[in-house]
Design a protein around this motif. Sequence first.
Motif, PDB file in Angstrom:
ATOM      1  N   ALA A 107      -8.859  -4.469  18.477  1.00 22.81           N
ATOM      2  CA  ALA A 107      -8.984  -3.060  18.856  1.00 22.81           C
ATOM      3  C   ALA A 107     -10.154  -2.810  19.801  1.00 22.81           C
ATOM      4  O   ALA A 107     -10.203  -1.773  20.472  1.00 22.81           O
ATOM      5  CB  ALA A 107      -9.131  -2.195  17.604  1.00 22.81           C
ATOM      6  N   ILE A 108     -11.094  -3.739  19.866  1.00 20.28           N
ATOM      7  CA  ILE A 108     -12.264  -3.556  20.732  1.00 20.28           C
ATOM      8  C   ILE A 108     -11.979  -3.942  22.177  1.00 20.28           C
ATOM      9  O   ILE A 108     -12.758  -3.639  23.085  1.00 20.28           O
ATOM     10  CB  ILE A 108     -13.467  -4.372  20.192  1.00 20.28           C
ATOM     11  N   ARG A 109     -10.842  -4.565  22.423  1.00 21.89           N
ATOM     12  CA  ARG A 109     -10.574  -5.126  23.737  1.00 21.89           C
ATOM     13  C   ARG A 109     -10.598  -4.114  24.881  1.00 21.89           C
ATOM     14  O   ARG A 109     -11.100  -4.433  25.973  1.00 21.89           O
ATOM     15  CB  ARG A 109      -9.252  -5.892  23.732  1.00 21.89           C
ATOM     16  N   PRO A 110     -10.061  -2.887  24.739  1.00 15.88           N
ATOM     17  CA  PRO A 110     -10.169  -1.942  25.858  1.00 15.88           C
ATOM     18  C   PRO A 110     -11.620  -1.708  26.294  1.00 15.88           C
ATOM     19  O   PRO A 110     -11.910  -1.578  27.491  1.00 15.88           O
ATOM     20  CB  PRO A 110      -9.539  -0.666  25.306  1.00 15.88           C
ATOM     21  N   TYR A 111     -12.520  -1.681  25.320  1.00 11.99           N
ATOM     22  CA  TYR A 111     -13.942  -1.516  25.606  1.00 11.99           C
ATOM     23  C   TYR A 111     -14.492  -2.746  26.340  1.00 11.99           C
ATOM     24  O   TYR A 111     -15.207  -2.614  27.341  1.00 11.99           O
ATOM     25  CB  TYR A 111     -14.686  -1.281  24.291  1.00 11.99           C
ATOM     26  N   PHE A 112     -14.139  -3.934  25.867  1.00 12.38           N
ATOM     27  CA  PHE A 112     -14.592  -5.149  26.520  1.00 12.38           C
ATOM     28  C   PHE A 112     -14.023  -5.275  27.930  1.00 12.38           C
ATOM     29  O   PHE A 112     -14.707  -5.727  28.849  1.00 12.38           O
ATOM     30  CB  PHE A 112     -14.194  -6.371  25.685  1.00 12.38           C
ATOM     31  N   ASN A 113     -12.750  -4.902  28.094  1.00 17.07           N
ATOM     32  CA  ASN A 113     -12.142  -4.964  29.424  1.00 17.07           C
ATOM     33  C   ASN A 113     -12.890  -4.055  30.400  1.00 17.07           C
ATOM     34  O   ASN A 113     -13.161  -4.437  31.547  1.00 17.07           O
ATOM     35  CB  ASN A 113     -10.670  -4.558  29.359  1.00 17.07           C
ATOM     36  N   TYR A 114     -13.210  -2.867  29.926  1.00 19.18           N
ATOM     37  CA  TYR A 114     -13.945  -1.907  30.747  1.00 19.18           C
ATOM     38  C   TYR A 114     -15.325  -2.441  31.109  1.00 19.18           C
ATOM     39  O   TYR A 114     -15.722  -2.455  32.286  1.00 19.18           O
ATOM     40  CB  TYR A 114     -14.058  -0.577  30.002  1.00 19.18           C
TER      41      TYR A 114
ATOM     42  N   GLY B 145     -15.563   3.704  14.731  1.00 18.84           N
ATOM     43  CA  GLY B 145     -16.464   4.851  14.798  1.00 18.84           C
ATOM     44  C   GLY B 145     -17.084   4.968  16.176  1.00 18.84           C
ATOM     45  O   GLY B 145     -16.389   4.816  17.187  1.00 18.84           O
ATOM     46  N   GLY B 146     -18.392   5.201  16.244  1.00 20.13           N
ATOM     47  CA  GLY B 146     -19.069   5.347  17.523  1.00 20.13           C
ATOM     48  C   GLY B 146     -20.167   4.312  17.704  1.00 20.13           C
ATOM     49  O   GLY B 146     -20.382   3.451  16.854  1.00 20.13           O
ATOM     50  N   PHE B 147     -20.866   4.406  18.828  1.00 22.74           N
ATOM     51  CA  PHE B 147     -21.954   3.492  19.124  1.00 22.74           C
ATOM     52  C   PHE B 147     -23.031   3.537  18.047  1.00 22.74           C
ATOM     53  O   PHE B 147     -23.365   4.597  17.511  1.00 22.74           O
ATOM     54  CB  PHE B 147     -22.622   3.871  20.448  1.00 22.74           C
ATOM     55  N   VAL B 148     -23.609   2.378  17.753  1.00 28.50           N
ATOM     56  CA  VAL B 148     -24.822   2.282  16.945  1.00 28.50           C
ATOM     57  C   VAL B 148     -25.813   1.447  17.752  1.00 28.50           C
ATOM     58  O   VAL B 148     -25.456   0.814  18.741  1.00 28.50           O
ATOM     59  CB  VAL B 148     -24.574   1.642  15.570  1.00 28.50           C
ATOM     60  N   GLY B 149     -27.061   1.454  17.315  1.00 31.22           N
ATOM     61  CA  GLY B 149     -28.069   0.671  18.023  1.00 31.22           C
ATOM     62  C   GLY B 149     -29.152   1.551  18.611  1.00 31.22           C
ATOM     63  O   GLY B 149     -29.134   2.775  18.482  1.00 31.22           O
ATOM     64  N   ASP B 150     -30.091   0.912  19.270  1.00 34.29           N
ATOM     65  CA  ASP B 150     -31.272   1.606  19.777  1.00 34.29           C
ATOM     66  C   ASP B 150     -30.957   2.447  21.011  1.00 34.29           C
ATOM     67  O   ASP B 150     -30.073   2.104  21.804  1.00 34.29           O
ATOM     68  CB  ASP B 150     -32.362   0.593  20.138  1.00 34.29           C
ATOM     69  N   GLU B 151     -31.714   3.525  21.145  1.00 32.73           N
ATOM     70  CA  GLU B 151     -31.622   4.360  22.333  1.00 32.73           C
ATOM     71  C   GLU B 151     -32.984   4.963  22.638  1.00 32.73           C
ATOM     72  O   GLU B 151     -33.855   5.044  21.768  1.00 32.73           O
ATOM     73  CB  GLU B 151     -30.581   5.471  22.156  1.00 32.73           C
ATOM     74  N   LEU B 152     -33.178   5.379  23.880  1.00 31.88           N
ATOM     75  CA  LEU B 152     -34.410   6.038  24.279  1.00 31.88           C
ATOM     76  C   LEU B 152     -34.423   7.474  23.769  1.00 31.88           C
ATOM     77  O   LEU B 152     -33.377   8.071  23.513  1.00 31.88           O
ATOM     78  CB  LEU B 152     -34.534   6.035  25.806  1.00 31.88           C
ATOM     79  N   LYS B 153     -35.608   8.023  23.628  1.00 31.80           N
ATOM     80  CA  LYS B 153     -35.727   9.421  23.194  1.00 31.80           C
ATOM     81  C   LYS B 153     -35.445  10.385  24.338  1.00 31.80           C
ATOM     82  O   LYS B 153     -35.089  11.542  24.102  1.00 31.80           O
ATOM     83  CB  LYS B 153     -37.122   9.674  22.616  1.00 31.80           C
ATOM     84  N   THR B 154     -35.599   9.901  25.546  1.00 32.51           N
ATOM     85  CA  THR B 154     -35.346  10.736  26.714  1.00 32.51           C
ATOM     86  C   THR B 154     -34.666   9.881  27.775  1.00 32.51           C
ATOM     87  O   THR B 154     -34.280   8.738  27.508  1.00 32.51           O
ATOM     88  CB  THR B 154     -36.652  11.337  27.253  1.00 32.51           C
TER      89      THR B 154
ATOM     90  N   ILE C 285     -11.950   5.734  26.046  1.00 38.91           N
ATOM     91  CA  ILE C 285     -11.913   4.600  25.122  1.00 38.91           C
ATOM     92  C   ILE C 285     -12.549   4.981  23.788  1.00 38.91           C
ATOM     93  O   ILE C 285     -11.986   4.737  22.719  1.00 38.91           O
ATOM     94  CB  ILE C 285     -12.648   3.395  25.738  1.00 38.91           C
ATOM     95  N   LEU C 286     -13.735   5.589  23.856  1.00 40.30           N
ATOM     96  CA  LEU C 286     -14.465   5.937  22.638  1.00 40.30           C
ATOM     97  C   LEU C 286     -13.753   7.009  21.822  1.00 40.30           C
ATOM     98  O   LEU C 286     -13.897   7.059  20.598  1.00 40.30           O
ATOM     99  CB  LEU C 286     -15.873   6.428  22.988  1.00 40.30           C
ATOM    100  N   ASP C 287     -12.979   7.870  22.480  1.00 39.26           N
ATOM    101  CA  ASP C 287     -12.311   8.983  21.798  1.00 39.26           C
ATOM    102  C   ASP C 287     -10.916   8.628  21.307  1.00 39.26           C
ATOM    103  O   ASP C 287     -10.265   9.440  20.643  1.00 39.26           O
ATOM    104  CB  ASP C 287     -12.222  10.199  22.725  1.00 39.26           C
ATOM    105  N   ASN C 288     -10.447   7.410  21.623  1.00 43.27           N
ATOM    106  CA  ASN C 288      -9.129   6.987  21.160  1.00 43.27           C
ATOM    107  C   ASN C 288      -9.104   6.978  19.635  1.00 43.27           C
ATOM    108  O   ASN C 288      -9.999   6.426  18.990  1.00 43.27           O
ATOM    109  CB  ASN C 288      -8.814   5.597  21.706  1.00 43.27           C
ATOM    110  N   GLU C 289      -8.081   7.567  19.040  1.00 47.58           N
ATOM    111  CA  GLU C 289      -8.037   7.745  17.585  1.00 47.58           C
ATOM    112  C   GLU C 289      -8.011   6.420  16.835  1.00 47.58           C
ATOM    113  O   GLU C 289      -8.687   6.245  15.819  1.00 47.58           O
ATOM    114  CB  GLU C 289      -6.822   8.605  17.188  1.00 47.58           C
ATOM    115  N   ASN C 290      -7.224   5.463  17.317  1.00 46.76           N
ATOM    116  CA  ASN C 290      -7.165   4.161  16.652  1.00 46.76           C
ATOM    117  C   ASN C 290      -8.512   3.456  16.738  1.00 46.76           C
ATOM    118  O   ASN C 290      -8.995   2.879  15.754  1.00 46.76           O
ATOM    119  CB  ASN C 290      -6.079   3.284  17.279  1.00 46.76           C
ATOM    120  N   PHE C 291      -9.125   3.530  17.902  1.00 45.97           N
ATOM    121  CA  PHE C 291     -10.432   2.914  18.107  1.00 45.97           C
ATOM    122  C   PHE C 291     -11.465   3.524  17.159  1.00 45.97           C
ATOM    123  O   PHE C 291     -12.209   2.812  16.477  1.00 45.97           O
ATOM    124  CB  PHE C 291     -10.868   3.109  19.559  1.00 45.97           C
ATOM    125  N   LYS C 292     -11.510   4.840  17.110  1.00 43.53           N
ATOM    126  CA  LYS C 292     -12.492   5.530  16.262  1.00 43.53           C
ATOM    127  C   LYS C 292     -12.257   5.254  14.782  1.00 43.53           C
ATOM    128  O   LYS C 292     -13.218   5.146  14.008  1.00 43.53           O
ATOM    129  CB  LYS C 292     -12.451   7.039  16.519  1.00 43.53           C
TER     130      LYS C 292
END
Length: 227
Positions: free
Chosen positions: A203-210, A148-157, A137-144
Amino acid sequence: MKETVPKSVFNFLKKLEKNNNREWFNDNKSEFKALENEVKLVYQAVYNNLNKHDELDKLKLFRIYRDVRFSKNKAPYKTHFGGSFHRIKPRLRGGYYLHLQPNNESFIATGFWEPAKEDLHRIRKEFEMDDEEIRAILDNENFKSIWGGFVGDELKTAPRGFDKNHKSIDLIKRKQFIFTKKFTDKDVFDEDFIQVVDKAFQAIRPYFNYMSDVLTTDLNGMSTLKD
């Protein structure tokens, strides 16, 4: 007739930014209320479009008043409009957000801002077990091209209980699963702006469906929804 964002809305917000005090706002409150009604029409048009291809619970247009109790910034008013569009839970997960702000600060956002502890763990376990579908889903050309890609907070490890060397650790360590798309003022004033927003949300629907499937099943694929 196409609904559009009036330039007068941004003109008012620019003046509010320079005069962010109760006296000025009260003197200009009638103008604000008139513009707020026009903004509501824009958000309602977005909501109506979404409901043609999704199932929404409600539209929430946020108030202009800021909660300053725990903020160092004591300005009493927001200098933007924001509204969210909620999908019908628990079967459908995820949500949409539209932010209108002058000086090329407008954007749309979608995804999962603050997943509940149980949901966050379930998502991470899914990524740990199988990351093939989410990466497709994330690598789909139309989606990207749109999101683009994920944004937001993440852990350092790695989070507790997960291998820091796991091949999906880039996904597992995320705390938020958000996508954003920015717009210039010129974009916002374009007569097709609402349609562009809707196309992006479609265009976000495949992600939401998943994600909806993940969050309504256990690791064996059995539904966790109550009849």
